[in-house]
Structure formats: structure tokens, C-alpha cells
Scaffold this active site. Structure first.
Site, mmCIF file in Angstrom:
data_model
loop_
_atom_site.group_PDB
_atom_site.id
_atom_site.type_symbol
_atom_site.label_atom_id
_atom_site.label_comp_id
_atom_site.label_asym_id
_atom_site.label_seq_id
_atom_site.Cartn_x
_atom_site.Cartn_y
_atom_site.Cartn_z
ATOM 1 N N LYS A 52 -3.832 6.114 8.746
ATOM 2 C CA LYS A 52 -3.243 5.475 7.828
ATOM 3 C C LYS A 52 -2.834 6.233 7.259
ATOM 4 O O LYS A 52 -2.211 6.828 6.011
ATOM 5 C CB LYS A 52 -2.354 4.265 7.609
ATOM 6 C CG LYS A 52 -2.054 3.212 9.699
ATOM 7 C CD LYS A 52 -1.821 1.639 9.918
ATOM 8 C CE LYS A 52 -1.492 1.568 10.645
ATOM 9 N NZ LYS A 52 -2.202 0.489 11.116
ATOM 10 N N GLN A 96 -4.674 -4.545 8.496
ATOM 11 C CA GLN A 96 -5.154 -4.156 10.764
ATOM 12 C C GLN A 96 -5.055 -5.762 11.534
ATOM 13 O O GLN A 96 -6.018 -6.167 10.760
ATOM 14 C CB GLN A 96 -6.225 -3.549 10.303
ATOM 15 C CG GLN A 96 -5.408 -3.298 11.446
ATOM 16 C CD GLN A 96 -5.032 -1.803 12.443
ATOM 17 O OE1 GLN A 96 -4.658 -1.466 11.784
ATOM 18 N NE2 GLN A 96 -4.695 -1.742 13.236
ATOM 19 N N ASP A 119 5.059 -4.000 7.718
ATOM 20 C CA ASP A 119 4.750 -3.802 8.696
ATOM 21 C C ASP A 119 6.162 -5.023 9.726
ATOM 22 O O ASP A 119 6.313 -4.167 10.748
ATOM 23 C CB ASP A 119 3.672 -4.257 9.082
ATOM 24 C CG ASP A 119 1.912 -3.860 10.178
ATOM 25 O OD1 ASP A 119 2.685 -2.042 10.110
ATOM 26 O OD2 ASP A 119 1.169 -4.012 9.649
#
Ligand code: NAP
Length: 292
Positions: A52, A96, A119
Site C-alpha cells: 500500500k 491493518q 477502507d
């Protein structure tokens, strides 16, 4: 049979994003900025976060990585999220997952400002998705919708089966595939579904997101179907340097010959996920979802 090439499509999407960033900066705007929080040093999480961060660089974003030991307390993490929420330079924040057991993923997700939740896991974004309102669509489902659109796969009036009902893939996928403009008739399946094989045999589009290696077999798929394989499972391999390889939820070799369209693993849905995260971050920087 056409392979849906996620590598190439994600490269196109990233090029488009990079062009928009260039224009934004030329017009006097700031570089989009994605922040990531990583707790511990789980191998897969490290790999995901590193890709990422690399992808941010590729498209001209700023990125900040905040790392914590597994001993970090929930309160410390929540306080960091609050700081990032109020940092005007940061447009998007991802934490994460998974987190260590002593930290509530629910509390962490809900702490993120919905306008920075690139997200798309915050209840406000999930709720907006269900209502068809502007929102951040979580990255994997968004990536799949991009593949479907860019390969011109016909959806209107078709039967779609989604296998798996997780909050990050299956459930949002079922909402997106039934939304106006896409117009498939969706059946959402899970571990308690009965007669799954018969249900799949009726489907024009199957989205397999259950995390069971090569679960979807050729005798579950009708001729001419579109099959999207979301599954990624690491299995040991003596043929690779790393000692493992990635397998999907679809028995690709035997299913592919029956399909009109199919995604490979790796190189299908996976690369689209990161490109979609960048897409959401750009949208956030441009205030296209939330105005303030
Ligand atoms: P998850 O949270 O474990 O959910 C799995 C779902 O599959 C559950 O709803 C479960 O049903 C259902 N299921 C399990 N066994 C089943 C069976 N035999 N028949 C029918 N349904 C069954 O998984 P996830 O997070 O959605 O991830 C799914 C897969 O996608 C994993 O391999 C993951 O690594 C991969 N993934 C890939 C990406 C990407 O970027 N490509 C992103 C995210 C996830 P119940 O609800 O009844 O338990």
C-alpha cells in the site's frame, strides 16, 4: 474464455489516479495523504501494508506508516486515531487488520472519522452503501465492480451468487450487485446454505469469497458464467523461493474452460484492491464523498 486481468486493469486505474494527482497539485492543491496503522509484525499484514505504501508513491501520494508493538493498549491506539482524525493534512486512514485479541476491531473501526475511512468499514459508510448514498465502498468490492465495468460484463437482469457474507467482502458485494444500474438478482450464500451446488448452477455470475482453497468446482458452474475469485490462501510450495504460493477459492484449471469471464489468482481481484484504496483516498482528498 476471457481472463479478467487485475494487474493490467489496476495499472490503468493507478495511471488515471496519478494523472488526477498531477492536475490537483498543478492547480495548487495538496498531495493526497494516506496514513496506515500497523500493529505487530505478522508476515501477511507487513506485505499488504508495504504494498500500500509503495502504491502511494507510484501515484504521487504522501503516506505515513505508524507502527506499534503487539503490546500497545487499545486506549493508545484510539488516541492515535483521534490525532489522525484531526490532522488536516491526512485524507485517509487505514488500520491493518487483524489486531491483537485485546484490542476491539469494532471500537477501532468506529473511531475512524467516516470522512477518512477509505477502507469503507465504518458503520456510517456501510449504512450509506446500503442506502445507495455517497460513501467509501470497501476496496475489494470496489475493485470487483471496476473489473465488471471495465470488461463490459452484462449484469442487468442476471442471476448473481455471492458465496461468503463477511462485512468486508461478501455482504457489501451483495449490496453492490443488487443496486440500481447493476440490477442483478442476488443470492447471498454462507456456511449454512443448503443446496449450494444447485444455487451456483443457476448463476450467471458467481463471486467466491469464502477463503476455502479451490472450493468452487467445475460441476458447480454453468457454461458461459462469469466467475470472480476473491479468495487468497497461502499454501506451502516447494516450487517457489518464499516456500508458499497463493491459491483462490476456485478450481481455476477446471472451471475456466466453462466460463465467459474468470479472474485468476494471483493477478485478478488482489491488485484491484490496492488500486481501489488509492481511488478512495483521492476521492477523500477531493472531498467528493464528504464535504468537510
Ligand atoms: P471470512 O470473514 O472468513 O468469511 C468467510 C465467509 O464464507 C463466511 O460468511 C462463511 O460463512 C462463508 N463460508 C465459509 N465456508 C463456507 C462454505 N463451505 N460454504 C459457503 N460459505 C462458506 O472471509 P473474508 O474476510 O470475506 O475473506 C474471504 C476470502 O477472500 C479469504 O481467502 C481472504 O483472504 C480473501 N480476501 C481477498 C481480498 C483481496 O484483496 N483479493 C480481500 C479480502 C479478503 P458464515 O458467515 O456462515 O461463517
Amino acid at each position: 474464455m476471457i481472463r479478467l486481468d487485475g494487474k493490467q486493469t489496476s495499472a490503468t486505474l493507478k495511471r488515471e489516479i496519478a494523472e488526477q494527482v498531477e492536475q490537483l497539485v498543478k492547480a495548487g492543491g495538496k498531495q493526497p495523504h494516506l496514513a496506515a496503522i500497523l500493529v505487530g509484525n505478522d508476515g501477511a499484514s507487513e506485505t499488504y501494508v508495504a504494498s500500500k505504501v509503495r502504491a502511494c508513491k507510484e501515484v504521487g501520494f504522501k503516506s505515513s506508516l505508524f507502527r506499534y508493538e503487539t503490546t500497545v493498549t487499545e486506549a493508545e491506539l484510539l488516541s492515535k486515531i483521534e490525532d489522525i482524525n484531526s490532522d488536516r493534512d491526512i485524507d485517509g486512514l487505514i488500520v491493518q487488520l487483524p489486531l491483537p485479541k485485546h484490542i476491539s476491531e469494532e471500537k477501532v473501526t468506529e473511531k475512524i472519522d467516516p470522512s477518512k475511512d477509505v477502507d469503507g468499514f465504518h458503520p456510517q459508510n456501510m449504512g450509506r452503501l446500503a442506502l445507495g448514498s455517497p460513501c467509501f465502498v470497501s476496496a475489494t468490492p470496489h475493485g470487483i465492480m471496476e473489473l465488471i465495468a471495465r470488461y463490459n460484463i452484462q449484469t442487468s437482469g442476471k442471476k448473481c451468487v455471492v458465496i461468503g457474507r463477511s462485512n468486508i467482502v461478501g455482504r457489501p458485494m451483495s449490496i453492490l450487485m443488487s443496486q440500481k444500474g447493476i440490477d442483478t438478482t442476488v443470492t447471498l450464500c454462507h456456511s449454512r446454505t443448503q443446496d449450494l451446488k444447485e444455487i451456483c448452477l443457476e448463476a450467471d455470475i458467481i463471486i467466491a469469497a469464502l477463503g476455502k482453497v479451490e472450493f468452487l468446482k467445475a460441476d458447480m458452474v454453468k457454461e458461459g458464467a462469469t466467475v470472480i475469485d476473491v479468495g487468497i490462501t497461502r499454501v506451502p510450495s516447494d516450487k517457489t523461493k518464499s516456500g508458499w504460493k497463493l491459491l483462490g477459492d476456485v478450481d481455476f484449471e477446471n472451471v475456466a474452460p466453462k466460463c465467459n469471464f474468470i479472474t485468476p489468482v494471483p493477478g485478478g481481484v488482489g491488485p484491484m484492491t490496492i488500486a481501489s484504496l488509492l481511488f478512495n483516498t483521492l476521492k477523500s482528498a477531493k472531498k467528493e464523498v464528504y464535504n468537510s
